[in-house]
Design a protein around this motif. Sequence first.
Motif, short mmCIF file in Angstrom:
data_model
loop_
_atom_site.label_atom_id
_atom_site.label_comp_id
_atom_site.label_asym_id
_atom_site.label_seq_id
_atom_site.Cartn_x
_atom_site.Cartn_y
_atom_site.Cartn_z
N ILE A 196 9.07 3.15 -17.21
CA ILE A 196 7.94 4.01 -17.58
C ILE A 196 8.41 5.23 -18.37
O ILE A 196 7.83 5.59 -19.41
N PHE A 197 9.47 5.86 -17.90
CA PHE A 197 9.98 7.05 -18.57
C PHE A 197 10.49 6.70 -19.97
O PHE A 197 10.24 7.42 -20.94
N TYR B 143 0.84 -1.20 0.00
CA TYR B 143 0.00 0.00 0.00
C TYR B 143 0.87 1.25 0.00
O TYR B 143 0.63 2.20 -0.75
N GLN B 144 1.92 1.23 0.84
CA GLN B 144 2.85 2.37 0.90
C GLN B 144 3.56 2.55 -0.44
O GLN B 144 3.75 3.67 -0.92
N MET B 145 3.97 1.44 -1.05
CA MET B 145 4.64 1.52 -2.36
C MET B 145 3.71 2.10 -3.41
O MET B 145 4.13 2.91 -4.25
N ILE C 51 13.77 -1.33 -6.98
CA ILE C 51 12.46 -1.56 -7.59
C ILE C 51 11.88 -0.26 -8.12
O ILE C 51 11.37 -0.19 -9.25
N MET C 52 11.95 0.79 -7.31
CA MET C 52 11.38 2.07 -7.70
C MET C 52 12.14 2.69 -8.87
O MET C 52 11.53 3.27 -9.79
N VAL C 53 13.46 2.56 -8.87
CA VAL C 53 14.26 3.10 -9.97
C VAL C 53 13.94 2.36 -11.27
O VAL C 53 13.75 2.99 -12.32
N ILE C 54 13.86 1.03 -11.20
CA ILE C 54 13.55 0.24 -12.40
C ILE C 54 12.17 0.63 -12.94
O ILE C 54 11.98 0.82 -14.15
N PHE C 55 11.21 0.74 -12.04
CA PHE C 55 9.86 1.12 -12.45
C PHE C 55 9.87 2.45 -13.18
O PHE C 55 9.31 2.59 -14.27
N SER D 124 12.40 11.60 -2.58
CA SER D 124 12.07 10.79 -1.40
C SER D 124 11.25 9.55 -1.75
O SER D 124 11.23 8.59 -0.99
N THR D 125 10.55 9.57 -2.90
CA THR D 125 9.73 8.39 -3.26
C THR D 125 10.59 7.18 -3.59
O THR D 125 10.08 6.06 -3.65
N PHE D 126 11.88 7.38 -3.79
CA PHE D 126 12.78 6.27 -4.07
C PHE D 126 13.39 5.67 -2.79
O PHE D 126 14.19 4.74 -2.85
N ILE D 127 13.00 6.23 -1.64
CA ILE D 127 13.53 5.77 -0.37
C ILE D 127 12.36 5.28 0.49
O ILE D 127 11.37 6.00 0.66
#
Length: 525
Positions: A450-451, A361-363, A442-446, A423-426
């Motif tokens: 997408i970009f 949920y936080q992710m 995970i967040m960087v890959i996502f 901060s969304t990457f931490i």
Amino acid sequence: MANIKKMNFFGFFTLTAAMLMSADEYPAFAQSGLLSVLYLVLAGVIWFLPVALCSAELATIDGNDEGGVFSWVKNILGSRWGFVAVFFQWLQITVNFITMIYFIIGALSYILHWDALNTNPILKWGAFLIIYWGMTLWQLGGVNKTEKLVDVSFSLGIVFPSVVLLVLGVLYFFGSGKVAFDVNLHDNVRALSSNFSLDTIVPYILAFTGIEASASYIADLDKPKRNYPLAMITLVVFAIVLDSLGGLSVAAVVPVNGLTLNQGVIQAVGIMFDKTLPVLHAGVYVIGILMAFGMIGEISSWIIGPVKSLFVTAEDGILPRYCLQVNKDKVPVRMIMIQGIVVTIISGLLTVVFKGSNDAYQMAMSLTVMLYLVTYLLIFISYLVQVNVRDKKDRAFRVPGGRIGQYLISGIGLITSMAVFYSTFIPNKHIKGISTGTYTVIMVIFFVVIFGATFLIYEFGHRSPSVGGYNWRIKHRKSNHVQKSIFPQGRYEHEIELIEEALNKDKQEVKSVLSANKKNTDINR
């Protein structure tokens, strides 16, 4: 037209007021206890107000009155970045669906006493797909069939439960005088100084997103230089008060270690009924059903609306013609299907791979904010560029304070957006089951995927544009056509009109005029 332009302060305030009702975000606020009030004030002052004011000025520049965010950015930074801005504005909705449907599943799990529905990843994903695709297929018949549903579900499923929660919270506090969070100011200051991190403010930013959709209607507002800032300041104050009370109401009765993000509100309502009005304990099931109903109504309005914002790219031929066809009910079926595939994939990863827990949920919240902030970063950059243009175009609204005010307000907004984006990457301190390194990767890959995909879509569309020949035409909506019970993020700024239908309408109008002229001629004879 004159009546639309004279929309007063109260009328414009009600146009944006739906964003005040965000009970599904209260559990996220509750995690911070008393500090949630400070975070809401920070988010409102250093982020929301700059977004609202800069968006309003961009929206009223000559040539920007059609096309929304796409036009604002395109006319200043070029079509590539205009496309990125509107594409990411749409993408954030695909992730936001996940938290919204998790909320429904949490409410149903609670009222049905079916824990597995909320804890078994496969079962939870199955329920997610049934709800999402059921609502999607229903929407293929057009938005008209859902307008009444949204109005009723907003009142009964969002406003009413929120009021009940706040009233029960007041009764509980004055009845027991006990709360489950630390009210000692010294302890809170110490916690703030030792534990504060930017990632904590992510859910508070999410609570204020979507105001740029209302900025598009500032041309319909009477005395915008006075009424618009006043409406936004009033909105911020109301939002801070309501969200603070909502978050603290949940935090007062549900300890952080027992808080489930997608069930937190219903958990709190159940405990409050037991402590304050035990004779009405069964009311918690009624509230749970109403909250699920409210969120279903909200989702139904979000499925089609944001997709339509992509249609403003049609005249640039960026998206493939295949994606931009609509059915007889003015529904972009192919884009809706593509949206559904994206939602299915991302929800599968978060629900099955990451177990659909509080961490997932936080992710999902962080992913939503990350994607949306790309749009906001481009809005602020576009604004700063246009401030430095010598031959400025006319606009109906300017950020107060002259050149200094423009730089100061947009600068604060840009810096805040950059910091929160980073901060969304931490992972924040509430994410327990994923290591910092894994989460960041995970967040960087996502984001990179997408970009990169966004740029590839633009490159292919830009090199071989396919323009014209659509079975529809697009026009900007007026404020009196906006359904106020829809949250700003879920609204669409443009109406799609079928060309064949429009031609038939024009023919009927011509016939009516000719018939009236003939009748007048016969009378005169």
